[in-house]
Structure formats: structure tokens, C-alpha cells
Design an enzyme around this catalytic site. Sequence first.
Site, PDB file in Angstrom:
ATOM      1  N   ASP A 154       0.835  -1.139  -0.076  1.00 16.21           N
ATOM      2  CA  ASP A 154       0.118   0.062  -0.115  1.00 16.21           C
ATOM      3  C   ASP A 154       0.742   1.427   0.093  1.00 16.21           C
ATOM      4  OD1 ASP A 154       0.934   0.108   2.776  1.00 16.21           O
ATOM      5  OD2 ASP A 154      -0.914  -1.279   3.383  1.00 16.21           O
ATOM      6  N   ASP A 183       1.504   4.883   1.649  1.00 15.52           N
ATOM      7  CA  ASP A 183       1.301   5.929   2.818  1.00 15.52           C
ATOM      8  C   ASP A 183       1.853   7.306   2.494  1.00 15.52           C
ATOM      9  OD1 ASP A 183      -0.177   3.815   4.192  1.00 15.52           O
ATOM     10  OD2 ASP A 183       1.672   3.233   5.143  1.00 15.52           O
ATOM     11  N   ASP A 200      10.639   3.400  13.149  1.00 17.12           N
ATOM     12  CA  ASP A 200      11.343   2.378  13.832  1.00 17.12           C
ATOM     13  C   ASP A 200      12.704   2.109  13.183  1.00 17.12           C
ATOM     14  OD1 ASP A 200      10.005   1.397  11.497  1.00 17.12           O
ATOM     15  OD2 ASP A 200       8.945  -0.182  12.502  1.00 17.12           O
TER      16      ASP A 200
HETATM   17  P1  ATP Z   1       4.211  -3.350   5.362  1.00 20.99           P
HETATM   18  O1  ATP Z   1       4.727  -3.562   3.990  1.00 20.99           O
HETATM   19  O2  ATP Z   1       4.231  -4.386   6.269  1.00 20.99           O
HETATM   20  O3  ATP Z   1       2.998  -2.412   5.270  1.00 20.99           O
HETATM   21  P2  ATP Z   1       5.301  -0.771   6.454  1.00 20.99           P
HETATM   22  O4  ATP Z   1       6.767  -0.565   6.810  1.00 20.99           O
HETATM   23  O5  ATP Z   1       4.470  -0.123   5.455  1.00 20.99           O
HETATM   24  O6  ATP Z   1       5.396  -2.367   5.943  1.00 20.99           O
HETATM   25  P3  ATP Z   1       3.116  -0.158   8.378  1.00 20.99           P
HETATM   26  O7  ATP Z   1       2.687  -1.016   9.621  1.00 20.99           O
HETATM   27  O8  ATP Z   1       2.322  -0.170   7.232  1.00 20.99           O
HETATM   28  O9  ATP Z   1       4.470  -1.049   7.898  1.00 20.99           O
HETATM   29  O10 ATP Z   1       3.797   1.187   8.928  1.00 20.99           O
HETATM   30  C1  ATP Z   1       3.813   2.268   8.034  1.00 20.99           C
HETATM   31  C2  ATP Z   1       5.294   3.031   8.721  1.00 20.99           C
HETATM   32  O11 ATP Z   1       4.835   3.522   9.694  1.00 20.99           O
HETATM   33  C3  ATP Z   1       6.385   2.332   8.802  1.00 20.99           C
HETATM   34  O12 ATP Z   1       7.122   2.283   7.411  1.00 20.99           O
HETATM   35  C4  ATP Z   1       7.145   3.075   9.797  1.00 20.99           C
HETATM   36  O13 ATP Z   1       7.932   4.157   9.302  1.00 20.99           O
HETATM   37  C5  ATP Z   1       6.081   3.515  10.649  1.00 20.99           C
HETATM   38  N1  ATP Z   1       5.867   2.540  11.998  1.00 20.99           N
HETATM   39  C6  ATP Z   1       4.937   1.583  11.833  1.00 20.99           C
HETATM   40  N2  ATP Z   1       4.988   0.968  12.828  1.00 20.99           N
HETATM   41  C7  ATP Z   1       5.733   1.572  13.705  1.00 20.99           C
HETATM   42  C8  ATP Z   1       6.341   1.487  15.286  1.00 20.99           C
HETATM   43  N3  ATP Z   1       5.610   0.443  16.082  1.00 20.99           N
HETATM   44  N4  ATP Z   1       7.293   2.133  15.672  1.00 20.99           N
HETATM   45  C9  ATP Z   1       7.632   3.222  14.830  1.00 20.99           C
HETATM   46  N5  ATP Z   1       7.311   3.481  13.520  1.00 20.99           N
HETATM   47  C10 ATP Z   1       6.519   2.761  12.975  1.00 20.99           C
HETATM   48 MG    MG Z   2       2.292  -0.337   5.024  1.00 22.68          MG
END
Ligand code: ATP
Ligand code: MG
Length: 456
Positions: free
Chosen positions: A92, A94, A175
Site C-alpha cells: 500500500d 502511505d 522504527d
Molecule cells: P508493510 O509493507 O508491512 O505495510 P510498512 O513499513 O508499511 O510495512 P506499516 O505497519 O504499514 O509498515 O507502517 C507504516 C510506517 O509507519 C512504517 O514504515 C514505519 O515508518 C512506521 N511505523 C509503523 N509501526 C511503527 C512502530 N511500531 N514504531 C515506529 N514506527 C512505526
Molecule cells: Mg504499510
Amino acid sequence: MSPPDDHIPAPPDLPSYTVEDAVEAPAPEKRRNRDALERHAGTGLVRHNVGLEEGIDPDAAKVVRRLERGGHEAYLVGGCVRDLLLGGKPKDFDIATSARPEDVRSLFRNCRVIGRRFRLAHILFGGGKVIEVATFRRNPAMEAPEEESSEVFDDLLIRSDNVFGEAHEDALRRDFTMNALFYDLDRHQVLDWCGGMQDVQHRTIHTIGEPITRFREDPIRILRAIKFAARLDLGIAPDVYDAMVSTREDLAKAARPRLFEEILRLLRGGAAHRSMWLLWETGAMSVMLPELAAFLDDDEATDGGGSRLFRTMDAIDSMTKARGRPLDDIALWTLLLKEPLDEACDGERDKIHAASEFLDPVIERVAVPRRIADGVRRIVAILPRLAAGKAGRFARTDLIIPALDVLEAELLANGRSTDAVHKMRAGHVAAPGRSASSRPPAYRDVRGPRQRRGAE
Ligand code: ATP
Ligand code: MG
């Protein structure tokens, strides 16, 4: 038992990039351009020229452009930038912006503001597509005054992260360095405040800042590191790995529904084998699912049970890849717990009681919803009859779909033919009034875990 294939591939063939000075003298032509360059002066920003446009969702690009036209800063962020740089397809897209949730709502008709404390805007498009727009935030832990007592620092857990901030603060609150890259669509540049680009190139997971502190603030990050390492086939920096091991007990303090959701994500991503291996190896499993960890610890006593469990994880991964979507949640939990659950019930006269003795603490510790726990119980009980082709009335319940997935995974794991399952499934789906899936609609899937993040 052998570890999953640890082969680390060669660094990806990234587009070449150049590093510019953040405060470089602006070209005289556009006032707006100069503002943008000056905006991040003194924040330690490194810009990388990388063309990622091809992989970017056109609706996400539209949202960014409209926010910018509305006078706000807006970038693609997080997983989508990371995945595009690694040559993958983002799940997705963001967006992070200087606009407040209410500003976003006033710009888009198809917008919902969700969450009470961590307020986010969801822009809805056709086909269930959701583009998430979050206002820049900063890490509230960085607010703590220096004279604060050591007691406070013993507990770094972040309970609310809803403090608005600037773009660079928003990057630094994230993170891992590779999750903190912003993409500037106007300038075709990746904005990097913490060395994430280099870590993408080295395919290595690094926390932003001191790893022990970052895992203490939010222990769920331990599970996220495992998820990214497993799913994207990345290495974990040694100091980060050591910190995961040394802070794993903090997982007991995390919000239990988040634990439940992250365990599912580990099973859903097509890398369940590597994920469960890392979960076990780091000791995180022994905090969340000690029954399972103890079962894996003693492969001899369980007569190769651990090896069977990892073969089952392989079967989940190959079914996920073949279908291009994850298995049903009930099937995943059943496959994860079935081996130790069978062991707990083996030789017991009252099997229902023995199953409850095993499952109840798990349900409590990681907040497994009743619907799923009951599904696991019923599928485990019916499986021998289902394998013999005698589903009876059970075939008319919604649980037949996950039950057939469980059976298929077990047969695959044992190198046996799955033809009988395919036949049963075909007969079942053909029956009138049955849907092939009991998963909730996509939008609810996105909302649940995101709304919970940080709010507990
Ligand atoms: P995915 O492909 O699994 O969606 P993602 O990196 O996009 O991976 P998300 O859970 O959608 O993960 O979160 C979006 C963003 O928000 C992450 O890339 C990170 O920058 C931030 N984020 C998410 N969870 C945390 C956390 N627990 N602590 C700090 N930053 C976080
Ligand atoms: Mg994501």
C-alpha cells in the site's frame, strides 16, 4: 531441524543517485522550489536523486499533488518507498504531510478521519483501495526533560504518539532507517535523515537511534524487525539483533491485540518459516507463546515435532505464494498451534478439557479472539474425520474452508497428495449459498490494526 535458507542475496541493483547539499543555493526560477529546499536546512537531510515514479500508484500521486496544491508539504513514506527501492511491489502507499487531519478532510470528499488519539485520514478509492494520510508527528519520548528521574526512564514504553511535528521529526520517530525514507514526487528525490538509503543498499535492518531504547519504547518493533527480515530477506545488524534478544521480555508489556495481529502478519507474509525460526531463535516466542517454544526446544521428546512444524510453515508459505493471498486467520492459528495442542491432548481421557488447559493461557496472553480460538478447537477435533473424507455436518459450517486449508497444508508438509482436498473444496464451493472466503472486507482489515497502533 535446519534453519531456513539464510542465503543473503547480492545488494539490489539500485538506481544510481547523487547526494546534494540540503542548503544548496536555490535556482532563481521558482520561489516555491527555493522554499522547499530551505525548509529542511539544518536538519541533516541527505537527498538522493532516484526515479521511482514507475512503481507509484497514480491515486497516491494524485493525493500528494492535491495536498501540495493546498499549500502543504506531502511525501510518500515508509514501506512503499522501501519496497520500491528494494525492487518489490508495495502493499500500500502511505503519505505523510504537514496538513492536519481536518485540513486533509477539507481537501478530499472521499476522506474519513479515523482513530481517536492517533488521528489519520483515509482517502478511499474504488476497489477498496485506501491511501493513508498521516500528519507529521514527533517521538514524545524525546520530549522528556533531562532532570526526569531514572524511574521514568526505566519505563520507556510509549503510550501515546500523537504529537504533531516537522517532516524530519516524523522521519526520526519511525522504527527502522529503511522505513524512514520519504519520497518527494516533485523533485524525484528520496529524503533521508538517518542513513536509510545506505541500509537499503546493504539490505540490513538498523533501528533509528539506540536499539535497546527503541525496542523498550515499543516492543512490537521486535516483531516488526523479524517480519521485515523474513519477508524481505534482509539481515539484522548485530547490535539490533542483540537488543531484540535482551529486550524480548518487554513484549509482555505490549498491548495484547497488537501481539495477536503481529503474529498473524508473521504467518501471512509468505515467509512464515523464516519468521517462526527467528521468533524462536531470538527468544521472543518464549515470551509470547512459551508452549510453542518449549515444544520446539525439545525436538527429540516430540519425535521430530519441531521439524514437522517448520515443514508446515513451509506449506503455508507455498500455499500463500501460489494463491497470491494469505490463508484464513483461523487456518493460520490452527497450523501454528496444532502440533503442541495434539501433544497436550495425547493420551488424555478428557480431550476437550486438555485442549482448553492448553489454549486458555494462549488466548489470554496474546488476546486471541473467541471466534478464532473456537475455530482452532473445532478444526483440530474434526481433522482426523475430515482427512478420512467424512466431514458430515461440519461441511455445512463456515469452518470448512479454513479446515480444508489446514488439511491441505498438513498433506503438503508430509509430502502427500492434496487431490482429495481439492475435490472436497470444489464440491463445497459449488454448493449453493456458499462463499469461498470468510475474510472480512478489505477496508475493515486496514482499519483495525492501524487504529490500535500507538493508542494503547
Ligand atoms: P508493510 O509493507 O508491512 O505495510 P510498512 O513499513 O508499511 O510495512 P506499516 O505497519 O504499514 O509498515 O507502517 C507504516 C510506517 O509507519 C512504517 O514504515 C514505519 O515508518 C512506521 N511505523 C509503523 N509501526 C511503527 C512502530 N511500531 N514504531 C515506529 N514506527 C512505526
Ligand atoms: Mg504499510
